[in-house]
Design an enzyme around this catalytic site. Structure first.
Site, short mmCIF file in Angstrom:
data_model
loop_
_atom_site.label_atom_id
_atom_site.label_comp_id
_atom_site.label_asym_id
_atom_site.label_seq_id
_atom_site.Cartn_x
_atom_site.Cartn_y
_atom_site.Cartn_z
N ASP A 113 0.85 -1.01 0.03
CA ASP A 113 0.21 -0.07 0.04
C ASP A 113 0.96 1.01 -0.08
OD1 ASP A 113 0.50 0.69 2.64
OD2 ASP A 113 -0.24 -1.10 3.21
N GLU A 117 21.44 -23.38 -17.56
CA GLU A 117 20.46 -22.35 -16.80
C GLU A 117 21.42 -21.61 -16.04
OE1 GLU A 117 16.84 -24.96 -15.09
OE2 GLU A 117 18.58 -25.41 -14.28
#
Ligand code: DGJ
Length: 733
Positions: A537, A617
């Site tokens: 928020d 990877e």
């Protein structure tokens, strides 16, 4: 002049680059709302209609004039007791115990610069010229109880933002009980409106849900103590024709990290009302003579051209006027977090080992998550004992930080400052410091209790413990976690008639600790977190310029979560990591490239055991990091465009892009969501480019004009397979 007050007519006008906002202190002394929308000239008073609406009462000052009722007029700050039976923002009781006030206009004052709020976070301007930012204070008064209500408006003309807050002062000699003090009301003249709320759950936050505002109250609400995973304190009110590019929309943020209520309704006269602020439920505040209560800030952002522009205006505003501090404009370090790699099972060597592997691949910061303190081998114990477990780490925190720093990496640490375990030294010493209701069986969450941060001594103690750790090791980043909803709001320190203050006082305590940390460690980067995005928020963003967006790290779920988050919050605030497959939350397997593409649309990092990666990877990690470093400025400071809606049933493609502020480059992100046989090319219309310029697609070398890419579209060819990702970088030539 952003604000104008005409004393004779009582008309108050606020102007931003594209909007007008008007209210009227009418001849009877009431403050009516007139207009908020695309710029108009002249007074909108002519919009008011006065008719006799049966059962809509008339204030005394109207005499026998039955057509004047506050129940039927648009209000600027509706209050209980006015005969307005819609949702109201304000409710108070004086010493008679009677419920109802009569707020009348007293004055309006205009000042340069932005107001500040005591003990609460709020937006700000740090520009010396002030960017034309102004403050309006409209004062209302109730002479019966003896209350002064100051409505504050902060006007950011360039951003098309108007902020609001409310100060309530008890001017009487008696105590007053505040029962509701909300921060914002928005009344719209008769007509349809849609509202969009952002709902969710742990591991699936901020899902947009749009609905027509009908003749019933529809609300986004949290009573959980934090702003919550379940509803975000952000809503959009819009005309029914609004989509990404069209229609009027107003975004409403509540700059607060605790309980809230945003509700919308259509009234008997087809007017739509939206209110936002602290909820009535679980809130009461005793105001003694001379005291002032400050309501948290609400921010309104306007767009005349749809939700895309609304988000971009919000993003720019948040990046400069909500986020602050040393890290606001700095490149955020690419981090590795050990949580999903080790959970609680690690020692100092393991952490340094992870850091060393990560450094090899280009990672910039090692973050040590939960489990380094007290007795903490699982989530049953140890919270509150912020003392380094040197036995487990096989050394001090300084040793670990120094060893990580010696690798030329930064070091960060996890805390959950508000929580306490029953099995902890802190709880044994101070059982009354935890929220518990006397004689009521307690509610636990993740086995933990929450500390009573409404008490200064509790905040003092936690600050001291954190200080001891942060002062003694080179820690440049803190992950501030909060892992449960609060159920038992009760402070052993407050009398029975003040228990209704606990939920708000708790949030003030949280801000107090954040403020103290900010003052002592101005260079510290704090990442907010609450079981992922349970406290994502504007209040937290005033202290923590990035927030861990979700505990769900599945790339496909993250597309949905980050899509929803993007309506109200900029990408730089979104913590996003590449994690292992099968994903720990969903079990889904997605390509490494896809996980990288999705995580790059935020403040980027890794959260997996690098030792288990194949050489291929690992090579991908180095490539991703190089790419992120190349694109970081466009992603974090550019404008974002949502090109598709992944929520649509059977959506084939998720597509979103970032465009540099000067339009010199753009990054298009594509992920296949669904696949079908014999599928031809797909075309994506780009946005935000310079129509007349030419852009080179860096992968294919093809050159397109901005108008081609935006109007005719970009062809997505040879792109098969579920959950595949592609990034296309366009550079202006
Ligand atoms: C919840 C957070 O969201 C996770 O990332 C991790 O920090 C755990 N808490 C640790 O307990």
């Amino acid at each position: 002049m952003a604000i104008n007050y005409d004393k004779n007519s009582g008309l108050i006008t606020i102007e931003t680059a594209h909007t007008s906002y008007q209210m009227l202190a009418d001849k009877k002394g009431y403050l009516l709302h007139l207009y908020y929308g695309k710029k108009i000239s002249g007074s909108a008073e002519y919009l008011l209609t006065f008719l006799d609406h049966g059962f809509s009462g008339n204030p005394d000052i109207a005499g026998m004039e039955r057509v004047y009722s506050l129940d039927a007029q648009p209000q600027e700050y509706p209050f209980y007791g006015s005969g307005d039976y819609r949702s109201v923002c304000f409710r108070a009781k004086g010493n008679t115990g009677a419920d109802g006030v009569d707020l009348r206009f007293v004055s309006a004052e205009i000042k340069d610069g932005k107001y500040e709020l005591e003990n609460l976070p709020s937006s700000y301007t740090d520009n010396a010229s002030g960017e034309g930012v102004q403050t309006l204070k409209v004062t209302l008064q109730d002479i019966n109880i003896g209350l002064k209500v100051d409505l504050l408006y902060g006007v950011f003309p360039e951003n098309d933002v108007i902020t609001r807050s409310v100060l309530v002062t008890n001017e009487s000699n008696n105590k007053v009980k505040l029962e509701k003090v909300q921060s914002l009301n928005l009344d719209c003249m008769p007509g349809d409106r849609d509202v969009m709320y952002f709902h969710g759950r742990h591991e699936f936050e901020r899902q947009p849900d749009r609905m027509r505002v009908g003749h019933a109250k529809i609300a986004a609400y949290s009573g959980r103590g934090g702003s919550s995973h379940q509803f975000n304190p952000f809503a959009i009110l819009m005309t029914p024709d609004a989509d990404e590019k069209h229609g009027e929309a107003v975004g409403v943020h509540f700059v607060y990290s605790g309980n809230f209520l945003i509700d919308a309704e259509k009234d008997q006269n087809e007017m739509v009302r939206l209110t936002a602020g602290l909820p009535e439920e679980g809130f009461e505040w005793i105001l003694h003579s001379g005291e002032t209560f400050t309501a948290p800030e609400a921010v309104m952002t306007y767009s005349e051209s749809g939700l895309g522009l609304l988000s971009r205006r919000i993003h720019r505003f948040f990046r400069k006027h909500i986020c602050r501090g040393a890290w606001r404009d700095k490149e955020r370090p690419i981090l590795i977090n050990n949580w999903e790699a080790t959970y609680f099972t690690f020692d100092g060597d393991k952490i340094v080992d992870i850091a060393a592997q990560a450094k090899e691949l280009g990672v910039e910061m090692m973050v040590l998550d939960d489990g380094w303190f007290g007795k903490r081998e699982d989530d049953l114990s140890g919270l509150g004992d912020w003392v380094v477990n040197e036995k487990k780490l096989k050394g001090t925190m300084k040793d670990v930080a120094d060893r990580v720093n010696a690798l030329d990496m930064k070091f960060g640490l996890w805390f959950e400052p508000e929580a306490v375990s029953e099995d902890s030294d802190l709880y044994r010493a101070h059982p009354d410091w935890a929220f518990k209701i006397p004689n009521k069986p307690m509610i636990r969450g993740r086995h933990e209790l929450i500390l009573d941060f409404s008490r200064n001594e509790v905040v003092d103690h936690i600050f001291e413990m954190m200080r001891e750790v942060l002062d003694n090791a080179n820690i440049i980043y803190v992950k501030w976690d909060f892992n449960r909803s609060i159920a038992d709001f009760y402070s052993a320190e407050l009398p029975s008639d003040r228990q209704g203050e606990v939920a708000h006082r708790y949030v003030l305590g949280v801000y107090d600790l954040l403020e103290r940390l900010r003052n002592r460690y101005p260079e510290l980067l704090i990442e907010g977190c609450s079981g992922g995005g349970g406290r994502f928020d504007a209040g937290m963003l005033c202290y923590t310029p990035q927030i861990w967006c979700s505990d769900n790290t599945d790339a496909i779920e993250r597309i949905h979560i980050q899509y929803g988050t993007s309506f109200g919050y900029p990408s730089v605030t979104v913590g996003a990591h590449v994690s292992a497959v099968p994903n720990h939350q969903t079990g889904r397997v997605t390509p490494f490239n896809t996980r990288g593409t999705v995580a790059m649309s935020g403040s980027f990092g890794y959260e997996l055991n690098l030792g288990l990666l194949s050489d291929e990877e690992k090579h991908e990690v180095t490539e991703q990091i190089a790419l992120f470093k190349k694109y970081r400025h466009v992603i974090h400071t550019g404008d974002m465009y949502r090109l598709t809606n992944p929520q649509e049933a059977d959506a084939l493609l998720a597509a979103w892009m970032f465009v540099a502020e000067d339009k010199s480059e753009a990054l298009l992100n594509l992920v296949t969501l669904n696949v079908h046989g014999n599928l031809g090319s797909r075309y994506v219309n780009l946005e935000g480019l310079d129509e007349d310029a030419s852009y080179r697609d860096e992968t294919s070398g093809m050159i397109y004009t901005g108008s081609q890419l935006m109007n005719a579209g970009y062809p997505v060819r040879d792109f098969t397979g579920e959950y595949q990702a592609r990034q296309v970088h366009f550079v202006r030539v």
